[in-house]
Structure formats: structure tokens, C-alpha cells
Design a protein around this motif. Structure first.
Motif, mmCIF file in Angstrom:
data_model
loop_
_atom_site.group_PDB
_atom_site.id
_atom_site.type_symbol
_atom_site.label_atom_id
_atom_site.label_comp_id
_atom_site.label_asym_id
_atom_site.label_seq_id
_atom_site.Cartn_x
_atom_site.Cartn_y
_atom_site.Cartn_z
ATOM 1 N N ALA A 4 0.827 -1.199 0.000
ATOM 2 C CA ALA A 4 0.000 0.000 0.000
ATOM 3 C C ALA A 4 0.862 1.249 0.000
ATOM 4 O O ALA A 4 0.478 2.277 -0.510
ATOM 5 C CB ALA A 4 -0.916 0.006 1.205
ATOM 6 N N ILE A 5 2.059 1.122 0.568
ATOM 7 C CA ILE A 5 2.908 2.305 0.570
ATOM 8 C C ILE A 5 3.765 2.293 -0.677
ATOM 9 O O ILE A 5 4.409 1.310 -0.990
ATOM 10 C CB ILE A 5 3.794 2.317 1.830
ATOM 11 C CG1 ILE A 5 2.877 2.473 3.027
ATOM 12 C CG2 ILE A 5 4.816 3.437 1.754
ATOM 13 C CD1 ILE A 5 3.458 3.236 4.155
ATOM 14 N N SER A 6 3.687 3.383 -1.402
ATOM 15 C CA SER A 6 4.424 3.450 -2.641
ATOM 16 C C SER A 6 5.913 3.328 -2.370
ATOM 17 O O SER A 6 6.462 4.054 -1.552
ATOM 18 C CB SER A 6 4.137 4.777 -3.329
ATOM 19 O OG SER A 6 5.087 4.993 -4.332
ATOM 20 N N VAL A 23 2.220 15.407 -6.491
ATOM 21 C CA VAL A 23 2.713 14.201 -7.127
ATOM 22 C C VAL A 23 3.998 14.542 -7.865
ATOM 23 O O VAL A 23 4.078 15.554 -8.542
ATOM 24 C CB VAL A 23 1.664 13.662 -8.111
ATOM 25 C CG1 VAL A 23 2.247 12.557 -8.943
ATOM 26 C CG2 VAL A 23 0.463 13.180 -7.351
ATOM 27 N N SER A 235 -7.776 -3.018 -14.537
ATOM 28 C CA SER A 235 -6.793 -2.429 -13.638
ATOM 29 C C SER A 235 -6.676 -3.249 -12.360
ATOM 30 O O SER A 235 -5.584 -3.522 -11.882
ATOM 31 C CB SER A 235 -7.227 -1.002 -13.311
ATOM 32 O OG SER A 235 -6.244 -0.329 -12.599
ATOM 33 N N ARG A 303 -5.247 -0.115 -19.188
ATOM 34 C CA ARG A 303 -4.888 1.026 -20.026
ATOM 35 C C ARG A 303 -4.936 0.632 -21.494
ATOM 36 O O ARG A 303 -4.272 -0.305 -21.917
ATOM 37 C CB ARG A 303 -3.482 1.524 -19.671
ATOM 38 C CG ARG A 303 -3.119 2.797 -20.410
ATOM 39 C CD ARG A 303 -1.964 3.492 -19.747
ATOM 40 N NE ARG A 303 -2.330 3.904 -18.400
ATOM 41 C CZ ARG A 303 -1.440 4.139 -17.443
ATOM 42 N NH1 ARG A 303 -0.175 3.986 -17.672
ATOM 43 N NH2 ARG A 303 -1.854 4.526 -16.258
ATOM 44 N N ASP A 357 4.099 1.153 -7.948
ATOM 45 C CA ASP A 357 3.691 -0.093 -7.307
ATOM 46 C C ASP A 357 2.564 -0.747 -8.068
ATOM 47 O O ASP A 357 1.717 -0.119 -8.631
ATOM 48 C CB ASP A 357 3.237 0.183 -5.879
ATOM 49 C CG ASP A 357 2.156 1.225 -5.821
ATOM 50 O OD1 ASP A 357 1.571 1.400 -4.764
ATOM 51 O OD2 ASP A 357 1.901 1.879 -6.858
ATOM 52 N N PRO B 112 -5.876 1.063 -9.789
ATOM 53 C CA PRO B 112 -4.692 1.906 -9.899
ATOM 54 C C PRO B 112 -4.611 2.715 -11.194
ATOM 55 O O PRO B 112 -3.984 3.771 -11.203
ATOM 56 C CB PRO B 112 -3.526 0.922 -9.803
ATOM 57 C CG PRO B 112 -4.094 -0.437 -9.813
ATOM 58 C CD PRO B 112 -5.547 -0.353 -9.546
ATOM 59 N N ASP B 113 -5.221 2.245 -12.264
ATOM 60 C CA ASP B 113 -5.087 2.974 -13.525
ATOM 61 C C ASP B 113 -6.147 4.050 -13.713
ATOM 62 O O ASP B 113 -6.139 4.761 -14.715
ATOM 63 C CB ASP B 113 -5.166 1.996 -14.704
ATOM 64 C CG ASP B 113 -4.006 1.024 -14.684
ATOM 65 O OD1 ASP B 113 -2.889 1.449 -14.957
ATOM 66 O OD2 ASP B 113 -4.226 -0.155 -14.361
ATOM 67 N N VAL B 163 -5.008 12.694 -11.664
ATOM 68 C CA VAL B 163 -3.937 11.706 -11.835
ATOM 69 C C VAL B 163 -4.449 10.304 -11.560
ATOM 70 O O VAL B 163 -5.395 10.101 -10.804
ATOM 71 C CB VAL B 163 -2.745 11.973 -10.885
ATOM 72 C CG1 VAL B 163 -2.021 13.224 -11.275
ATOM 73 C CG2 VAL B 163 -3.212 12.024 -9.431
ATOM 74 N N ASP B 164 -3.793 9.317 -12.187
ATOM 75 C CA ASP B 164 -4.044 7.927 -11.819
ATOM 76 C C ASP B 164 -3.668 7.782 -10.362
ATOM 77 O O ASP B 164 -2.683 8.359 -9.915
ATOM 78 C CB ASP B 164 -3.114 6.976 -12.578
ATOM 79 C CG ASP B 164 -3.313 7.050 -14.066
ATOM 80 O OD1 ASP B 164 -4.278 7.701 -14.487
ATOM 81 O OD2 ASP B 164 -2.489 6.467 -14.776
ATOM 82 N N SER B 166 -2.244 5.447 -9.042
ATOM 83 C CA SER B 166 -0.958 4.779 -8.832
ATOM 84 C C SER B 166 0.115 5.809 -8.493
ATOM 85 O O SER B 166 1.181 5.466 -8.007
ATOM 86 C CB SER B 166 -0.558 3.964 -10.062
ATOM 87 O OG SER B 166 -0.534 4.772 -11.205
ATOM 88 N N ALA B 167 -0.191 7.080 -8.741
ATOM 89 C CA ALA B 167 0.772 8.134 -8.415
ATOM 90 C C ALA B 167 0.633 8.636 -6.979
ATOM 91 O O ALA B 167 1.392 9.502 -6.566
ATOM 92 C CB ALA B 167 0.595 9.302 -9.387
ATOM 93 N N LEU B 168 -0.334 8.109 -6.233
ATOM 94 C CA LEU B 168 -0.530 8.592 -4.860
ATOM 95 C C LEU B 168 0.267 7.754 -3.859
ATOM 96 O O LEU B 168 0.600 6.606 -4.121
ATOM 97 C CB LEU B 168 -2.015 8.521 -4.481
ATOM 98 C CG LEU B 168 -2.986 9.326 -5.327
ATOM 99 C CD1 LEU B 168 -4.399 9.157 -4.793
ATOM 100 C CD2 LEU B 168 -2.598 10.786 -5.357
ATOM 101 N N SER B 169 0.517 8.330 -2.706
ATOM 102 C CA SER B 169 1.196 7.577 -1.650
ATOM 103 C C SER B 169 0.201 6.645 -0.974
ATOM 104 O O SER B 169 -1.015 6.770 -1.158
ATOM 105 C CB SER B 169 1.767 8.539 -0.617
ATOM 106 O OG SER B 169 0.743 8.983 0.243
ATOM 107 N N GLY B 170 0.727 5.720 -0.177
ATOM 108 C CA GLY B 170 -0.141 4.770 0.510
ATOM 109 C C GLY B 170 -1.185 5.465 1.368
ATOM 110 O O GLY B 170 -2.359 5.094 1.375
ATOM 111 N N LYS B 173 -3.865 7.080 -0.728
ATOM 112 C CA LYS B 173 -4.811 6.085 -1.248
ATOM 113 C C LYS B 173 -5.798 5.659 -0.166
ATOM 114 O O LYS B 173 -6.991 5.510 -0.425
ATOM 115 C CB LYS B 173 -4.051 4.850 -1.740
ATOM 116 C CG LYS B 173 -3.455 5.021 -3.105
ATOM 117 C CD LYS B 173 -2.828 3.712 -3.540
ATOM 118 C CE LYS B 173 -1.568 3.982 -4.305
ATOM 119 N NZ LYS B 173 -0.754 2.815 -4.546
#
Ligand SMILES: Nc1ncnc2c1ncn2[C@@H]1O[C@H](COP(=O)(O)OP(=O)(O)OP(=O)(O)O)[C@@H](O)[C@H]1O
Ligand SMILES: [Mg+2]
Lengths: 358, 272
Positions: A4-6, A23, A235, A303, A357, B112-113, B163-164, B166-170, B173
């Protein structure tokens, strides 16, 4: 599977509140590959220029060859579009060529059976009805074929590669049984004259159909609930299920769309050759997958780039036709397309690794 | 700022007056067996409107399974459910959503997308008015405005809604997943370890969100191993021991060591 954490969040920006931090700007490579489609277009143009100079008397640029390219590209594009929709939802389809063949066989049989015998001047008594019903049979066959694929994938939970590999065998076999191993020839010539080989402002009619299909799918993906749910499903299927989306009917409907496009391609096939071409579609999945993947559609779903599919199809078709025209034996086409596919997937892997991730 | 659009059109806005129910969600005497594993034997929990209830238990105690039965994702072998004071029997997660029960899953809750906005509305998309809407065309402008408002209402700050994710932090999210559940839940929000992947600061944010949601009159049920933090936020505590509810008690009466003792030692006491 899901951290969960990037992993990319760096600890080296101490005084910025992590919740407010913008971002990070994407790396150059990432932005570059985001718009793969436009780079493929550049590649297309370069190839077209190169093949033109390499061909005798620049025949690659001749109106005749351009028409041939367009018609060749039409069927490839229809198949690739359907595949792209399925890939968007995370499912493969290897049966597209077989679906095209089966649809064309049933459609051609229908047309021949209904058109009646031509009179001395070559006029068929029931041509209009025969062709209309033939088209319906082609599309309906394709849709049903697709629905079967979809049910196997969604409800029986069979891996899409395996399911469609299986139906590919069955579909091809059934087509061969119907035709006793040969091709159905003698489809009324007017179909070729007025549709299959006809064009308006030098754009073949079949090509227009493919372009309309591409535009429709682009709009569907970009602006509609159906498109959004399709990409959500590809996705992260579990997330889509948890959001209350009926993923199984969604998958079946996508497979039906892909199948319908194969059916249309099947009708175009008989319209342009005046017969079926059972042996001519073995490589279709290779070409379609190549076109879709080079165009920037991710193979694990989520995608889809419809514009990329178009430029990818152009690349595949230009490569194949170009090699023939400059006199390379046709066997090498396959090698070229295969290599392009592998390179494209290599790039695709690179993109996945570099998009955080997952 | 007070550029308030007409309030009723904001999906995330819950009417300020008291909700018309007392029990937001409740499961009584739930049992569930997976093959030979008796995951739930006699599990009970009740969450009243405006209340945060913590569901504690050791690993494998059946907490996640219990939440899934409450959401209709798993069909129990026995037991009964009440949602908004009415007895219910959910066949799928969609039934739960229709009654205003939403969940924050520990993982795999988002796509995520998709963009922040699309994720907020996934499964509850807004369509354009008129013909376009009938063709299934989304009203992304309206969706963006409402998502923005809903996030603001919860004081969640995200860099961009386009933004998608997937670009966010945990943490971002997780906050989004909470916002999503709050936006669509109007009865109860169930959270399965919402702070498991988060640092201290973001855990605190999510705990604050639980209170915010409860203050709107919803019931909040939270599963967590973060005992100290969640004990502070919760009104009441339910402890699950090997699929059985061992204790239902006001949170104020409990300390962390007491909770731990019950979580691991309940059976020994009972046997003694
Ligand atoms: N789908 C399933 N099939 C078989 N057994 C299952 C299934 N889901 C859960 N179980 C079993 O049920 C029991 C309870 O599992 P559950 O996931 O509900 O525990 P939990 O309290 O959430 O644990 P944790 O704190 O580790 O998340 C476990 O023994 C688990 O192995
Ligand atoms: Mg759990």
C-alpha cells in the motif's frame, strides 16, 4: 502483491507535509512512453518513407499500393480493436483469426444459398437480401463466438489464453468441416465491385467501417461508464468487484464486441476476395497482438490506447507489405512481425516496472 | 468558502438532521464454516448511529470474515443481520451498497489505472443528462466537482483529482478509500485494518476521519490491530475470540492490556 505504501516515496524531503506534497513530476522516460502512440506514428512515417525509396519506381507510394495497404490494414485493425478492448479488461483473445474465418464461411454460405443463380447478364435474383443476411450472419457468428469465449473466461474462470486457444481450435475445425477443407468460392462479384474493392474519395468502404469502429471505441472508453468500468476491471478486478460492478457480464459483453468486430472483418474478407480465405488468417493473432501492444495498450489491462492501436496496425501492415514490395521473401515478414512483438513487449515490461507499485 | 451548490445534489453530503435509525448495522450470532475451518461460531456486533465500534481479535479470529458477512460478500451459515433498524439478508455487496453500507478494504479497494475522480465514483457513476446520459456518457465535470467537495468535507488534500491513483502515496490512497466509502455510505462504514499500512501521522488522520464520519450519524465499525490508537477513538469495543464474541463493552472501561488479555486469553478463562 499490493504494497500500500508506494515504494517510490522518498524520505528525503523532510519539511514537506507528505499529504500536501504534489505528485512527483514523472520521469522523462515515463512521459515518453506514456504517449507511445505518437512515437509509433513517427516510426510509421519513417518506414513509409524508407519503403518508398527502397521500392522500384517508388511503387510503395503508388495509389494502388496505398489502397492495398488500407484494405489489408482494415481487417487487421478490426481484429486489433476487439483485442484491445479485451486486453483493457485484462483478457486475451487468440481466437480472433479463427472467428473471422468461421464468420466468413457461414456468411459466404448464406450469401451463396440465398442469392440464387445469376442470369445471362450476371444479375442475381435476390442479391440484396442475400448480402444483407450474409452480413448479419457474419456479425452474429462473430458475436456468438465471442460470447462463448466470454462465458468460458468469466463464468468458468478459464484463463483467457487457454479458453481462446481452445475455441480457436474448435472454430477452425468447424469451419474446415463445413467447407470440407476447401474455401467457399464464387461469392457474387457485385459484392466485390460495390463494396469490398470499392472506395469513396479513394478510401475503401471497408476502411471507413474500421475507422468508424475505432472512433466509437475511443469514445466508449474515454467518455462512458462502460469504458470506465472496463478499465477498472482490467486495472484491478477485485477492486471492481468490491465496487459493486458486475464483472462477469462486463467481460462477456467485451468478448461479444471483440467477436462482432471479427464478424465484420469476416464479411469484409469475403467481400474483397469473393471467397473465403481459410488459410490466410493463421497469423492474425500475432499481427493483432503486435499492433495493440506496440500502440501502448498494457497487456495486464487497465490502459488502452485506441490511437496507439491504429498506428500499431499501420506499423504491422506497412512492415509486412513493405518487405514484400522490396522483394524480401514473404517468410521474413513473420520473422519481422514476431521480432517487433517481442521488442514491443520488452518496452511494455519496462513501462510496467517504471510506473510504480503494482 | 461558501460557494455551496445546492446541497442535495452532493452525494457526499449527508443531511445534518439525525438519521432515522438507531442501529446502523448489526450482526447477531453469525456462524460460518469454510470446509473444516469454523471461521465464525457465534459472532455478534452492534453499531449504533453516530458510533465508532472497534472490532479487535487475534490473527485468524475471524474479523475479516465477519466484516465480509456483514457486507454480503460471504453468505453465513447462521445468524441474522440488521441494517438501519431493519432485518436484512444481503446476497451480494451490491445489496449492502443499496442500503448505504460501504467498506474500506485493507487492500485492493481501488483501481490503480483510474483517476481519483473515477475511483471515487466507480460503481456509482454519474451520467450526463439527456440522450448522452442514456448512451452511458459520464458527467465527468459534475463528478469532479462532487469528488472535490467530498474530499474537502473530510479535509483530505490530494495533489490532483485527475492523476491515476498509482501516483498517490499509501496514505493518500487510504484516505481516498475512506472518502469513497463515506461518500456512498449513508448507514454504516466498515473498515478492515484501515491503518495497517500507514505511518503514525497518517494513521491519526484516518482515525480522525472515523470520528468525522460517526458525527455525521453513520455507524463506523473498524477492525484494527492498532489497539492504543483505535481504543482512543472508539465508543465501544467488541472482541472476537476464535469466531466468538468474547466481549462487548464501552471503550472507556477498557485498557490496552485488558483488551490483549481478552483477545488471547478469553478461552482459558472460560475453560477454567
Ligand atoms: N475463504 C476462506 N476459505 C477457507 N478458510 C478461510 C477463508 N477465509 C478465512 N478463512 C479462515 O477463517 C479464519 C478466520 O480468518 P479471518 O481472515 O476472518 O481472520 P482475521 O481475524 O481477519 O485475521 P487477521 O487479523 O490475520 O486479518 C482463519 O482460520 C482463516 O484461515
Ligand atoms: Mg483480517
Amino acid at each position: 502483491m499490493s504494497t500500500a505504501i508506494s515504494p517510490k516515496s522518498k524520505a528525503s524531503e523532510p519539511e514537506i507535509d507528505p499529504d500536501l506534497r504534489a505528485v512527483k513530476p514523472q520521469s522523462l522516460m515515463r512521459r515518453l512512453f506514456r504517449s507511445t502512440g505518437s512515437y509509433i506514428l513517427v516510426l510509421d512515417v519513417l518506414l513509409i518513407i524508407a519503403f518508398g525509396f527502397a521500392s522500384n519506381n517508388f511503387v510503395f507510394w503508388s495509389a494502388q499500393n496505398v489502397q492495398a495497404l488500407l484494405i489489408n490494414g482494415t481487417e487487421a485493425l478490426l481484429l486489433a480493436l476487439g483485442l484491445a478492448m479485451l486486453l483493457g479488461a485484462g483478457a486475451f483473445d487468440l481466437s480472433i483469426g479463427s472467428n473471422l474465418v468461421l464468420s466468413s464461411v457461414l456468411g459466404a454460405s448464406t450469401i451463396k444459398a440465398l442469392a440464387g443463380a445469376p442470369d445471362a447478364a450476371g444479375n442475381y435474383p435476390n442479391l440484396g437480401v442475400a448480402i444483407a443476411l450474409g452480413a448479419v450472419v457474419c456479425v452474429a457468428t462473430g458475436v456468438v463466438y465471442g460470447i462463448v469465449n466470454g462465458i468460458l473466461i468469466a463464468y468458468f474462470d478459464i484463463n483467457s489464453l487457454i479458453a481462446t486457444l481452445g475455441t480457436m481450435g474448435v472454430g477452425t475445425g468447424v469451419a474446415l468441416v463445413i467447407t470440407q477443407g476447401g474455401d467457399i468460392t464464387g461469392v457474387p462479384i457485385p459484392l466485390q465491385e460495390h463494396f469490398g474493392l470499392a472506395s469513396f474519395l479513394s478510401i475503401p468502404y471497408p476502411t471507413m467501417i474500421a475507422v468508424v469502429a475505432a472512433i466509437a471505441l475511443f469514445l466508449l472508453l474515454r467518455f462512458t461508464r462502460y469504458g470506465m468500468r472496463t478499465l477498472a476491471l482490467g486495472s484491478e478486478r477485485t477492486s471492481a468487484e468490491r465496487a459493486g460492478i458486475r464483472v462477469k457480464p462486463q467481460l462477456v459483453s467485451l468478448a461479444a464486441i471483440a467477436g462482432g468486430l471479427c464478424g465484420i472483418a469476416g464479411f469484409i474478407d469475403i467481400s474483397r476476395y469473393g471467397s473465403t480465405a481459410e488459410a490466410g488468417h493463421v497469423q492474425d493473432p500475432l499481427v493483432a497482438i503486435t499492433a495493440v501492444v506496440i500502440g501502448g495498450t498494457l497487456i495486464e489491462g487497465g490502459r488502452v490506447s485506441i490511437i496507439g492501436v491504429i498506428w500499431g496496425t499501420v506499423l504491422a501492415v506497412v512492415l509486412q507489405t513493405g518487405l514484400i514490395i522490396i522483394g524480401v521473401p514473404s517468410f521474413y515478414q513473420l520473422i519481422a512481425v514476431g521480432l517487433v512483438l517481442i521488442i514491443a513487449v520488452g518496452i511494455d515490461r519496462y513501462r510496467v516496472r517504471h510506473r510504480g507499485d503494482r | 468558502m461558501t460557494s455551496q451548490h445546492d446541497g442535495t445534489r452532493h452525494a457526499g453530503k449527508v443531511p445534518q438532521e439525525k438519521p432515522g435509525f438507531d442501529i446502523a448495522i448489526s450482526g447477531r450470532h453469525i456462524a460460518k464454516k469454510f470446509g473444516h475451518v469454523q471461521a465464525l461460531t457465534d459472532a455478534s456486533v452492534t453499531v449504533h448511529a453516530g458510533e465508532v465500534v472497534a472490532l479487535f481479535g487475534d490473527n485468524g479470529a475471524g474479523k475479516s470474515t465477519f466484516l465480509k458477512t456483514l457486507l454480503g460478500m460471504i453468505k453465513p451459515d447462521a445468524g441474522e443481520f440488521i441494517v438501519a433498524d431493519q432485518e436484512v439478508s444481503f446476497q451480494s455487496i451490491r445489496d449492502a451498497q443499496e442500503r448505504g453500507v460501504e467498506a474500506v478494504h485493507q487492500d485492493l479497494a481501488l483501481a490503480p489505472d483510474l483517476s481519483v475522480v473515477d475511483n471515487m465514483f466507480l460503481g456509482n457513476e454519474l451520467l450526463s443528462r439527456g440522450l448522452l446520459g442514456r448512451l452511458g456518457v459520464l458527467d465527468r465535470k459534475e463528478m469532479t466537482e462532487r469528488a472535490d467537495q467530498a474530499l474537502r468535507d473530510l479535509s483530505i488534500k490530494l495533489p490532483s483529482l485527475k492523476v491515476d491513483i498509482s501516483a498517490l502515496s499509501g496514505g493518500q490512497k487510504q484516505a481516498l478509500a475512506v472518502a469513497r466509502a463515506v461518500m456512498w455510505g449513508h448507514t454504516a462504514v466498515l473498515m478492515d485494518e484501515p491503518t495497517a499500512a500507514l505511518g503514525a501521522r497518517q494513521s491519526a488522520i484516518v482515525c480522525d476521519l472515523m470520528r468525522t464520519v460517526a458525527e455525521r450519524g453513520l455507524g463506523v465499525l473498524v477492525v484494527s490491530h492498532d489497539l492504543p490508537r483505535v481504543l482512543k477513538v472508539a465508543d465501544r469495543v467488541t472482541i472476537l475470540w476464535r469466531g466468538t464474541t468474547a466481549l462487548e463493552s464501552p471503550a472507556a472501561d477498557l485498557t490496552v492490556p485488558e483488551v490483549v488479555a481478552t483477545m488471547v486469553g478469553y478461552g482459558k478463562d472460560a475453560a477454567a
